[in-house]
Write an enzyme that holds these catalytic residues in place. Sequence first.
Site, short mmCIF file in Angstrom:
data_model
loop_
_atom_site.label_atom_id
_atom_site.label_comp_id
_atom_site.label_asym_id
_atom_site.label_seq_id
_atom_site.Cartn_x
_atom_site.Cartn_y
_atom_site.Cartn_z
CB CYS A 2 -0.87 0.02 1.24
SG CYS A 2 -1.80 -1.48 1.50
NE ARG A 27 4.47 1.76 -1.45
CZ ARG A 27 5.38 1.66 -0.51
NH1 ARG A 27 6.61 2.06 -0.76
NH2 ARG A 27 5.10 1.19 0.67
CD1 TRP A 83 -1.05 -6.41 -1.37
CD2 TRP A 83 -0.71 -5.83 -3.50
NE1 TRP A 83 -0.57 -7.51 -2.04
CE2 TRP A 83 -0.36 -7.19 -3.34
CE3 TRP A 83 -0.57 -5.25 -4.75
CZ2 TRP A 83 0.13 -7.97 -4.37
CZ3 TRP A 83 -0.09 -6.04 -5.79
CH2 TRP A 83 0.25 -7.37 -5.60
CG ASN A 109 0.92 1.84 3.78
OD1 ASN A 109 -0.18 2.02 3.30
ND2 ASN A 109 2.04 2.30 3.24
N GLY A 110 0.26 -1.82 6.11
CA GLY A 110 0.72 -2.88 7.01
C GLY A 110 -0.43 -3.64 7.65
CD GLU A 492 13.54 -20.13 -5.62
OE1 GLU A 492 12.99 -20.95 -6.37
OE2 GLU A 492 13.41 -18.90 -5.74
CE LYS A 496 14.78 -16.74 -8.31
NZ LYS A 496 13.61 -17.32 -7.72
CD GLU A 499 14.14 -16.75 -12.33
OE1 GLU A 499 13.20 -16.65 -13.13
OE2 GLU A 499 13.97 -16.91 -11.11
CG HIS A 515 23.29 -42.97 -8.03
ND1 HIS A 515 23.66 -44.30 -7.93
CD2 HIS A 515 22.95 -42.59 -6.77
CE1 HIS A 515 23.54 -44.70 -6.68
NE2 HIS A 515 23.11 -43.68 -5.95
CE LYS A 614 7.05 -11.14 -10.27
NZ LYS A 614 8.14 -11.84 -9.54
C1 AGP Z 1 10.70 -17.44 -10.37
O1 AGP Z 1 11.82 -16.69 -10.14
C2 AGP Z 1 10.20 -17.44 -11.74
N1 AGP Z 1 10.14 -16.18 -12.32
C3 AGP Z 1 9.06 -18.39 -12.05
O2 AGP Z 1 9.58 -19.66 -11.87
C4 AGP Z 1 7.74 -18.26 -11.25
O3 AGP Z 1 7.95 -18.67 -9.94
C5 AGP Z 1 6.68 -19.13 -11.93
O4 AGP Z 1 6.45 -18.64 -13.23
C6 AGP Z 1 5.39 -19.19 -11.17
O5 AGP Z 1 4.75 -17.96 -11.11
P1 AGP Z 1 3.54 -17.75 -10.14
O6 AGP Z 1 4.01 -17.91 -8.76
O7 AGP Z 1 3.05 -16.35 -10.43
O8 AGP Z 1 2.50 -18.77 -10.50
#
Ligand code: AGP
Length: 619
Positions: A2, A27, A83, A109-110, A492, A496, A499, A515, A614
């Site tokens: 927010c 934001r 938000w 906010n919060g 994870e 990162k 990507e 293996h 995104k």
């Molecule tokens: C994460 O860094 C990615 N950009 C991607 O894997 C993302 O997590 C995935 O597309 C899922 O998105 P969502 O959480 O909006 O469903």
Amino acid sequence: MCGIVGYVGNRPAQDIILGGLRKLEYRGYDSAGMSLLEDGEIQTVRAVGNLDHLEAELESRAGGTATATLVRPATIGIGHTRWATHGRVSVQNAHPLAADESRIHVVVNGIVSNYMELRTQLLQSGCVFATETDAEVIAHLIATNYSDDLADAVIQTLDRLDGYFAFVAMALEEPHVLVGARRECPLVVGRGEEESFLASALPAFLAHTNRIQYIENGEIVVLRAGSVEIRDAAGAPREREIETIEWDEETAEKGGYETFMLKEIHEQTDALAETIADRTASGHSVDLSDSEVFDEDILRGVERVTFIGCGTAYHAGLLGRAAIEAWARLHVEVDVASEYRYRSPILGPGDLVVGISQSGETADTLAAMRLARERGARVIALTNTMGSQATRDSDAVLLTRAGLEVGVAATKTFTAQVAAVFMLALRLAELRETLPAERIAELVAQLRHMPELVEELLERVGPAVEEAAEWCWQAPFFLYIGRQEGVAVALEGALKLKEIAYVSTDAYASGEMKHGPIALLDEQTPVVAVATASPVLSRVVDNIETVQARGAKVIAITTEGDATVAPHVATAIPVPATDPMFQPLLATIPLQLLAYSVARRRGLNVDQPRNLAKTVTVE
Ligand code: AGP
């Protein structure tokens, strides 16, 4: 998250507030509103959607002329972009919120974490609530405490509130004063010529002044056109220097960070606090009742849980599996949504399917959730976006409260998802009585402590991450390893790096190395090992030794106080000690920063990596 804008001065407050809110659009928000005080009256306009809707509403109130305005002469007012976290996205729940027949207005906010208890007390004393928000209790408390001094009423109100918030209040009886207060969430003052600004972030008023004063945690601030008084929680005055800042608007939007991703990594403290705080306010158990979910009988009857998600969200599901199996002793399955949607899963009324998606709009996840529902499972949307498609295609919603994430790489939304699946696991354990109450209380206490540990980690982890990045950033391939919960962290961390740094990675359960993947190792291969405290740590150390024997250099995420890993690795990056189940929340953060540092050293645009979107709304 927010946004707050307050103005008191000598120019039309409406224009300044609307302009300020536009500067806070980055934001993220789903509704907006403002209140203006003029001629013994406070008028409020609120609208769902973006600021164009608010502007249209302002115009229609003024008779439909583009130049006319609601209360144009008003020179004092407060505005907000919301938000949604507590209560649906609706005009009714948009701020400003009012009390005492519209004599007191606030924007907040919060999260007020003890709002349920306060709301009950206020209802008993006759207050009438107009919204579903947690924040409305602030307006009623101020109204209840108000006699003739808004600042005093705010001080008394602060005493009653728990949580992470910032707010600004305005009172009909004091038409030249705004009072703000903050606990954790930011507030900053702008000083103009016979005008003062108060906002949750600098961009809101940078076009008008660059002379600013930061409000510290726990302080209140009393704004008039020509003066600003800062006070401590007891009302005693505090001196604060006026700083002149030279940020341009883009730097200000990023909070002074060089990228949104770095800003969002640092926002994990707040994202976690907001996701966890009020749901664990009792200190000993988890309350998910804000999330429409969770009829106790339904949860008690769950026979199997399935997590589905894509990318980072899938990794959160892996940690959900670990926690639910360990604490609630239920069968748990995890699958990537793009696979699950084409399987033929055997589902029934005893199945709880949790679709994890920060956006709530990912096509594969939505399709998988629909399939599960058609086959008779109950479906929860675990999402950061209230009102998203996932919230409409599910039986219940468990909301993370990380605020808008601009960087394509998920960071704060991931750790918030992990916190949410941990809370679900604890709630199931409680209802199924699979853990003693004392153990649940101990885990809840640790979970509540996570935001502080994350903050502490973020403050000190930089040099160790940079030391590692310095020697590994040019490597063409990285192997990530871990065991048990550490596998999810390795996956994870590797995602990162892929990507944002475009570096080839693989992530493996380290027991699997012999293996196959061990053939990849040579002196040029950095191996990133998740070697935090866990019952299988000694096995991970064995695996690290195997790696070392092949000449590869290891970066290990370790736990503070551990002496078994560091002797075998090139760089050890310790995270604070916690229960082993919570270590992944902390261990992920250095890996986000490592990927970040490698990407920056390679000169890449981390906020918008190539080929990625995104939100992936297509299959
Ligand atoms: C994460 O860094 C990615 N950009 C991607 O894997 C993302 O997590 C995935 O597309 C899922 O998105 P969502 O959480 O909006 O469903």
